[in-house]
Design a protein around this motif. Sequence first.
Motif, PDB file in Angstrom:
ATOM      1  N   TYR A 110      34.646  43.650  40.048  1.00 13.22           N
ATOM      2  CA  TYR A 110      34.776  44.916  39.521  1.00 13.22           C
ATOM      3  C   TYR A 110      35.184  44.922  38.370  1.00 13.22           C
ATOM      4  CZ  TYR A 110      35.727  49.841  39.109  1.00 13.22           C
ATOM      5  OH  TYR A 110      35.808  50.933  38.925  1.00 13.22           O
ATOM      6  N   ARG A 111      36.414  44.281  38.180  1.00 14.62           N
ATOM      7  CA  ARG A 111      37.205  44.014  37.062  1.00 14.62           C
ATOM      8  C   ARG A 111      36.519  43.315  35.693  1.00 14.62           C
ATOM      9  NH1 ARG A 111      42.167  44.072  40.355  1.00 14.62           N
ATOM     10  NH2 ARG A 111      41.791  41.997  40.711  1.00 14.62           N
ATOM     11  N   ALA A 112      35.440  42.495  36.441  1.00 13.94           N
ATOM     12  CA  ALA A 112      34.852  41.798  35.562  1.00 13.94           C
ATOM     13  C   ALA A 112      33.768  42.684  34.604  1.00 13.94           C
ATOM     14  CB  ALA A 112      33.949  40.395  35.844  1.00 13.94           C
ATOM     15  N   CYS A 113      33.572  43.673  35.359  1.00 13.25           N
ATOM     16  CA  CYS A 113      32.487  44.547  34.842  1.00 13.25           C
ATOM     17  C   CYS A 113      33.009  45.824  34.127  1.00 13.25           C
ATOM     18  CB  CYS A 113      31.595  44.993  35.917  1.00 13.25           C
ATOM     19  SG  CYS A 113      30.618  43.801  36.755  1.00 13.25           S
ATOM     20  N   PHE A 114      34.096  46.253  34.424  1.00 11.45           N
ATOM     21  CA  PHE A 114      34.709  47.268  33.913  1.00 11.45           C
ATOM     22  C   PHE A 114      36.166  47.252  33.151  1.00 11.45           C
ATOM     23  CE2 PHE A 114      31.909  48.639  37.246  1.00 11.45           C
ATOM     24  CZ  PHE A 114      31.182  49.773  36.897  1.00 11.45           C
ATOM     25  N   LEU A 115      36.058  47.346  31.802  1.00 16.54           N
ATOM     26  CA  LEU A 115      37.267  47.257  31.139  1.00 16.54           C
ATOM     27  C   LEU A 115      38.370  48.060  31.673  1.00 16.54           C
ATOM     28  CD1 LEU A 115      36.435  47.063  27.320  1.00 16.54           C
ATOM     29  CD2 LEU A 115      37.158  45.215  28.539  1.00 16.54           C
ATOM     30  N   SER A 116      38.049  49.214  31.972  1.00 15.41           N
ATOM     31  CA  SER A 116      39.170  49.916  32.376  1.00 15.41           C
ATOM     32  C   SER A 116      39.906  49.581  33.662  1.00 15.41           C
ATOM     33  CB  SER A 116      38.617  51.352  32.791  1.00 15.41           C
ATOM     34  OG  SER A 116      37.611  51.154  33.697  1.00 15.41           O
TER      35      SER A 116
END
Length: 444
Positions: A354-360
Amino acid sequence: MAAAALLRQRARSGGAEAVWRAQRRQRSTFDVVVVGAGIVGLASARELVSRHPSLAFAVLEKEQELAHHQSGHNSGVIHSGIYYTPGSLKAKLCVEGAALCYEYCDQKGIPYKRCGKLIVAVEQDEIPRLKALYKRGLQNNVPGLKLIGTKEIQAKEPFCRGLMALDSPYTGIVNYKQVAQAYAADFQEAGGTIFTDFEVTNMEMAKESSSESEDGLKYPVIVRNSKGEEIYCRHIVTCAGLYSDRLSEISGCSSEPRIVPFRGDYLVLKPEKSYMVKGNIYPVPNPRFPFLGFHFTPRMDGSVWLGPNAVLAFKREGYKLFDFNTGDFLDAVSYSGLWKLVLRNVSYGVNEMYRACFLSAQVKQLQKFIPEVTVNDVLRGPSGVRAQALDSDGNLVDDFVFDGGSGDIGSRILHVRNAPSPAATSSLAIAKMIADEVKQRFEL
């Protein structure tokens, strides 16, 4: 003209091929060949030639430049040796390796910064783990360690928030590619030979040799590359990183431990925000998860890297999100050890994806330490791929793994199948250990 005509005539009869092969053997015969020009392979070659100056050594590298993969895609941290089990080889080699690294950089004029590191507890339940880490570091003889409170944290890192931190002033940063290139220069100045663009695809015993001794064939091992070129040698040492398991299997070794590639993606602070970070800022490691977590890493060029995450790479040298290699992918997902690791860390793995896809989502992790960091302050940065050795039970292999081949060739090969992180920091200490192993196995 007569010579050219004779050469063409021999070529038609196969004679030119025989002449070329004989010349090639004479030019390319070595006592020991090291496969892999990453920082561990180059450090080992350098150590070997310094111990055995009368022998002929070569390094074979499949890329056209040195230290191109893990050695050129890491965070550049000179680790101090805090994390590792007291008395373990990893702890000993890291502490020794860091001291040797600083000494070597001083000798060679390689720039580095001893900027220090804070391992910061931001929750109450992290404090006992932080104190245990402090005791571990003391047992490992890491110099200068101390526990500090909130005010001291802010004195060192004005934008960092935390309840308590472990201060490691001995931690530093360096450009490891530059260090590796210096090792290569030392090796060549001592008489060693480096072949680039030489991808090893086969290793076997020779049926005949260009040179014989009283004990039989002097250079009985043939190393071939993807172009069909050959090098003859007495012994082989492989330090092949992401391909260490595959090279081992070529010589008849066990398929384990298997290398499973994990990509780590970094963010980078925008240049105008780099003032927010002075030194390395790390989280307290969670023993339930296999990797260290998001951290702040200053670089020698003045930039600040943030991260990395840890996700399965679909290509062994896949530095981009959509890099894909069918063979590498099938090799990883068909391995039972990977699935056992995944099942034990499902929540961690999902969060990393998930973190790999979303900078936030990544920035949210960073805000635990520096609340002022926002999505607008970061850019997507470089990536690296870690050669993670896994056993069939899904355990990360943290120790060194040495292996030899089978049959006649087995006694002439040493595979360094796993040189655990922090291998770059420990490279000179690791090289000494590999050189000891080579001397013992090959009776140099």
